[in-house]
Design an enzyme around this catalytic site. Structure first.
Site, short mmCIF file in Angstrom:
data_model
loop_
_atom_site.label_atom_id
_atom_site.label_comp_id
_atom_site.label_asym_id
_atom_site.label_seq_id
_atom_site.Cartn_x
_atom_site.Cartn_y
_atom_site.Cartn_z
N ARG A 1 47.47 41.27 23.75
CA ARG A 1 47.83 40.54 22.55
C ARG A 1 49.35 40.47 22.38
O ARG A 1 50.05 41.46 22.58
CB ARG A 1 47.22 41.24 21.34
CG ARG A 1 47.41 40.50 20.05
CD ARG A 1 46.73 41.24 18.92
NE ARG A 1 47.01 40.62 17.65
CZ ARG A 1 47.14 41.27 16.51
NH1 ARG A 1 47.01 42.59 16.48
NH2 ARG A 1 47.39 40.63 15.40
N GLY B 1 42.62 41.25 13.49
CA GLY B 1 41.39 40.62 12.99
C GLY B 1 40.24 40.69 13.98
O GLY B 1 39.09 40.93 13.58
N GLY C 1 14.87 62.50 13.52
CA GLY C 1 14.80 61.34 14.42
C GLY C 1 13.45 61.29 15.12
O GLY C 1 13.01 62.27 15.71
N THR D 1 28.62 64.75 9.85
CA THR D 1 27.69 65.34 8.89
C THR D 1 26.64 66.20 9.58
O THR D 1 26.31 67.29 9.12
CB THR D 1 27.00 64.22 8.07
OG1 THR D 1 28.00 63.32 7.60
CG2 THR D 1 26.22 64.78 6.91
N GLN E 1 13.66 69.68 10.04
CA GLN E 1 14.29 70.73 9.24
C GLN E 1 14.80 70.17 7.92
O GLN E 1 14.36 70.56 6.85
CB GLN E 1 15.44 71.37 10.01
CG GLN E 1 16.22 72.42 9.20
CD GLN E 1 17.35 73.05 10.01
OE1 GLN E 1 17.11 73.69 11.02
NE2 GLN E 1 18.57 72.82 9.57
N TYR F 1 12.04 67.43 15.44
CA TYR F 1 12.54 68.66 14.83
C TYR F 1 12.72 68.39 13.34
O TYR F 1 13.66 67.69 12.95
CB TYR F 1 13.86 69.00 15.52
CG TYR F 1 14.52 70.25 15.01
CD1 TYR F 1 14.13 71.50 15.46
CD2 TYR F 1 15.55 70.17 14.08
CE1 TYR F 1 14.75 72.65 15.00
CE2 TYR F 1 16.18 71.32 13.61
CZ TYR F 1 15.77 72.55 14.07
OH TYR F 1 16.38 73.68 13.61
N GLU G 1 24.63 68.59 12.42
CA GLU G 1 24.97 69.83 13.12
C GLU G 1 26.07 70.60 12.38
O GLU G 1 26.94 71.21 13.00
CB GLU G 1 25.41 69.55 14.56
CG GLU G 1 24.32 69.03 15.46
CD GLU G 1 23.17 70.02 15.66
OE1 GLU G 1 23.38 71.23 15.46
OE2 GLU G 1 22.07 69.58 15.98
#
Lengths: 560, 560
Positions: B206, B297, B73, B318, B33, B31, B320
């Protein structure tokens, strides 16, 4: 990676001596403190150094998996020696954590010595960043070293195994911390300035929407939404630079006093640098990512320079004191300062404002029009009152707990906020002080004043709840500040590019296609793309072997 | 990467038809665009498709560098065909942007066809992430395609070159947007839940500080500072899940109405999904990084799973629809809704609360004790009043401008905040609605209620300035909310692990050493380290050739 100053136990002078010595001895050393299970809590380290009086040696040992040294830079594959932090044990008694010089690898063939297990800890964030750093792991199986390899400036172990503390003041440790952390604040300013430089330049190049009569579209830097995200970061880069400069002075001052055995300003200087390290690095880490977003999709490309900058920068929030742990130290210092108010002991340095307790609890902001927010005295008082009242509120709430430690723990989220308010006040006040000095260059001071106001008022807007609920300002005054902020953005806009050019970064240093000085972004993006190895061939390797059969409907029989 | 639904011009049904067809035709499509110079402003695309009546063809052309297709893509190395968006020009007239199917590469040897320049755009954020995606660039030099390769559902070009618009409603485009964006909201919940699952499990493993009498140290999840950062994110993961479920219903409802030619709810549904896409993805992106920091860390190690999750996730802010652009659309819709109040046109769906204008402007929060903040009705009213009053304040300020567009532009930072307030209200209200339903499992609803309150009250604390300056709550009530929030954290704590286990992620899916189900973190970290290729040899390759001479004091003569 040559053996550095022994942290907290050495001076810069010793550092100078160590380097040539390390060269001469043909060794490469690293600083091995952090363990797999222990970072922030240094006193909880598990590695042991047990004195054996029969042989006059220490036996260095890793009693547990979690006591494996983990993270030291240069440790895994390169270092021949390390300064190892371990619990000193003599005559069955634990004397806490001390440093020991331990040889790890043979100087003949670089193979690990008997009892030493050493290696790399694996891949880290990003495609580059710290992946070029050999962060290592290290375990000891009863490794013996001569007694004189213990670092004995502060404490000694005698031939008979007697543990003796010298009269070297322990506070010296804090002097080194002040040094390291003030460099981190300056570095924060540099990293932030880099990100802001890239985002600002590209925001002037990039256009989107707003074309009228077929003309060019609007530069994205002209959008108020872009300005309201970008310009406060630009202002922060300058603000951090000035507070960094001031911290250099502070370190020099502390050093001078230490040499004269004057430790009076040390706790305040320590709290101040700890807080500023925390605040500036947290802001910078977030800001780099915000700058990336401000570049739209192209910020996601490696050649924008921002992904790498982010990946390299973010560990700063964790190393040299986790940012949250440091803020809690600041909060503890603030609570102590509050508790001593009225006791005759005057708060000093960056907490001096707390000495004007009565005034700060009563003062009312006098802003009536938006432009009143441009007065430095008005801004300063609002920030002082807010920080002070937040500390006082915490202290009041703490006093309701019968066990102060329980209270500190329970109220720690509020204490963090009070600590941040205090740190922001420091930055604002040091910026205002800077503006009272001569600043060369026509119009430069005026621009810096505008940025100072942007810095202060964007914080005021962001933390409006603090200012209003402590009655430092009224909702109406908050709205006026916001109005003034918008006007300030318009004043930053014409000089925004000059203000980032002033950082004087070369294109090579910036390493960003989007941030290149001449603004020829799209041509460079296009040229950079072709350098990708994938573009070496027109038809990608393996296409005909693997993709082709699928397309040719061999999909059901293919072994993929 | 087989040709997907033609966005905004197709339906899911068409999608279903396309896939087998693409297989049969032995093509791979993408696609195309976005262009190098145009992302958000689709109407500003520069690629042209000029009709040539003599040959019954379109001539596809890239007139400028910035018109190069960029980012699609699968475009650079793999696609044989693309749906290309270009400006349709017939008889010298520009008819705006339309879609065209264009063959890019030969189906015989995969080489680009004449006039086609195609390649990869280069490395992106992270070490993995989208670097395994072939994001491509594409330029056309007068490429000819038959007329029937224009997608002609909405507009047609006749044999003679006449441009005709069909009567297919243009609003259908928005139906597809609603579909895509609601999936993004669900995905946000999944990504956030993954990060939270990792951080929560490791926070229980932890330990740091707080050892008493030589006992184990405190689990970091027991620190209030950790809870106040982690538990709101846990609550957000659940909140986004529920609003995502509701959006699925909304899309089904919209689709049904569209089929019956009822477009009445479409603008509101479109604004709502746009806003929720923006808000949930922004929060999730930041939250993944916050979860990484919450792991100390070790979160920086690739095998924590968090760096990769972050690098893969952040483009969502960013693509759509840029998150800021989307919020401005929401703000525009809110201002329109406000302007129509009292006109007889009732606000619908998620803006229905605005119909109770008088009440929302006058109501006063009745909280007197911390536990009053547990009432859903109290929370809902506070969020409704805050969102409404912020919209009204914007509308009032807008009315001072003679040119509404100037006003909208000038006040856009405030409008963003109003839009966010509205979106947060939607999430809070849908969560509260969810709790009115039957929820199976003993005690489950009680836990979900606690999380709902955490979600709402942490937002209230974060945006305290909004609530207080609009007089929706008093400073005292804000402090009570904060007090209640602390109590809620204590109630989340005992079930925190269960609440992330409930996401039911396998260790394989989580891909995180820190987040492994059995909590055997340190053993696994140690084992993973040895798998690093650097550890294949004890003495690293090249050490004796390159480092050795330097150590042996050949440093001055070495050529390095």
């Amino acid at each position: 990676m040559f053996i550095p100053a022994i942290k907290g136990q050495g001076t810069e002078e010793q550092h100078e001596k160590w380097l040539p010595m390390a060269y001469k001895m043909q060794i490469i050393g690293c600083y091995a403190q952090t363990e797999l299970g222990h970072g922030s809590n240094v006193q909880g380290l598990e590695t042991t150094a047990t004195f054996d009086p029969q042989t006059d040696e220490f036996v260095i040992h890793s009693p547990t998996l979690t006591s494996s040294k983990w993270w030291p830079g240069g440790l895994g594959k390169v270092s021949t020696h390390a300064v190892v932090y371990a619990r000193l044990i003599t005559g069955g008694q634990d004397h806490g954590v001390h440093g020991f010089i331990v040889q790890l690898r043979s100087l003949d063939d670089h193979s690990p010595l008997p009892g030493i297990t050493v290696g790399d800890i694996g891949m880290k964030f990003g495609s580059g960043a710290y992946n070029s750093m050999d962060n290592g792991l290290l375990r000891f199986d009863h490794v013996r070293i001569p007694r004189n390899q213990m670092l004995m400036r502060v404490s000694q172990v005698s031939r008979e195994g007697k543990f003796v503390q010298s009269d070297v003041p322990r506070q010296l440790v804090y002097g080194t911390m002040v040094y390291v952390r003030q460099t981190i604040v300056s570095d924060a300013s540099c990293a932030l300035a880099r990100a802001v430089c890239i985002a600002t330049r590209y925001s002037a190049v990039r256009r989107q929407f707003g074309s009228q009569n077929g003309g060019p579209e609007t530069q994205v830097i002209d959008y108020k939404t872009q300005q309201s995200r970008l310009f406060p970061l630009l202002a922060s880069a300058y603000a951090f630079r000035f507070v960094g400069e001031w911290l250099k002075w502070l370190y020099a001052d502390v050093t001078q006093r230490l040499q004269a055995n004057d430790f009076s300003t040390l706790p305040e200087a320590h709290a101040c640098t700890a807080g500023l390290k925390s605040m500036t690095t947290s802001v910078t880490a977030d800001a780099i990512e915000e700058c990336r977003k401000l570049c739209g999709g192209h910020g996601y490309l490696s050649n924008s320079g921002l992904p790498e900058l982010f990946a390299v920068y973010i560990p700063t929030c964790t190393y040299e004191g986790d940012n949250v742990v440091l803020l809690l130290q600041v909060a503890r210092f603030l609570m102590k300062t509050v508790s001593q108010l009225g006791s005759g002991k005057k708060p000093v340095g960056t907490t001096a404002y707390m000495g004007r307790a009565e005034h700060l609890m009563q003062c009312r902001c006098e802003v009536e029009r938006a432009e009143d927010w441009l007065k430095p005295s008005v801004i300063l008082e609002a920030f002082e009152a807010r920080a002070f009242r937040m500390s006082i509120a915490c202290a009041k709430n703490l006093s309701k707990f019968s066990n102060p430690e329980d209270g500190f723990s329970e109220l720690s989220p509020d204490l963090l906020e009070a600590a941040i308010a205090h740190c922001q006040l420091i930055v604002v006040s040091k910026y205002i002080e800077k503006l009272q000095q001569d600043i060369p260059g026509k119009g430069v001071k005026r621009q810096l004043k505008i940025l100072c106001n942007v810095y202060a008022l964007h914080l005021l807007h962001k933390h409006l709840g603090d200012f209003v609920t402590t009655s430092c300002i009224t909702p109406k005054q908050g709205a006026l500040a916001n109005e003034q902020l918008r006007l300030l953005y318009s004043q930053v806009r014409p000089n925004a590019i000059t203000l980032v050019d002033a950082f004087n970064y070369t294109d090579h240093y910036l390493g960003s296609v989007l941030g290149c000085y001449n603004g020829n972004v799209y041509q460079r993006l296009y040229e950079e793309a072709w350098k990708d190895p994938l573009n070496d061939t027109v038809v990608p390797d393996g296409y005909l072997e693997y993709v082709w059969p699928i397309l040719k409907q061999h999909i059901r029989t293919a072994r993929l």
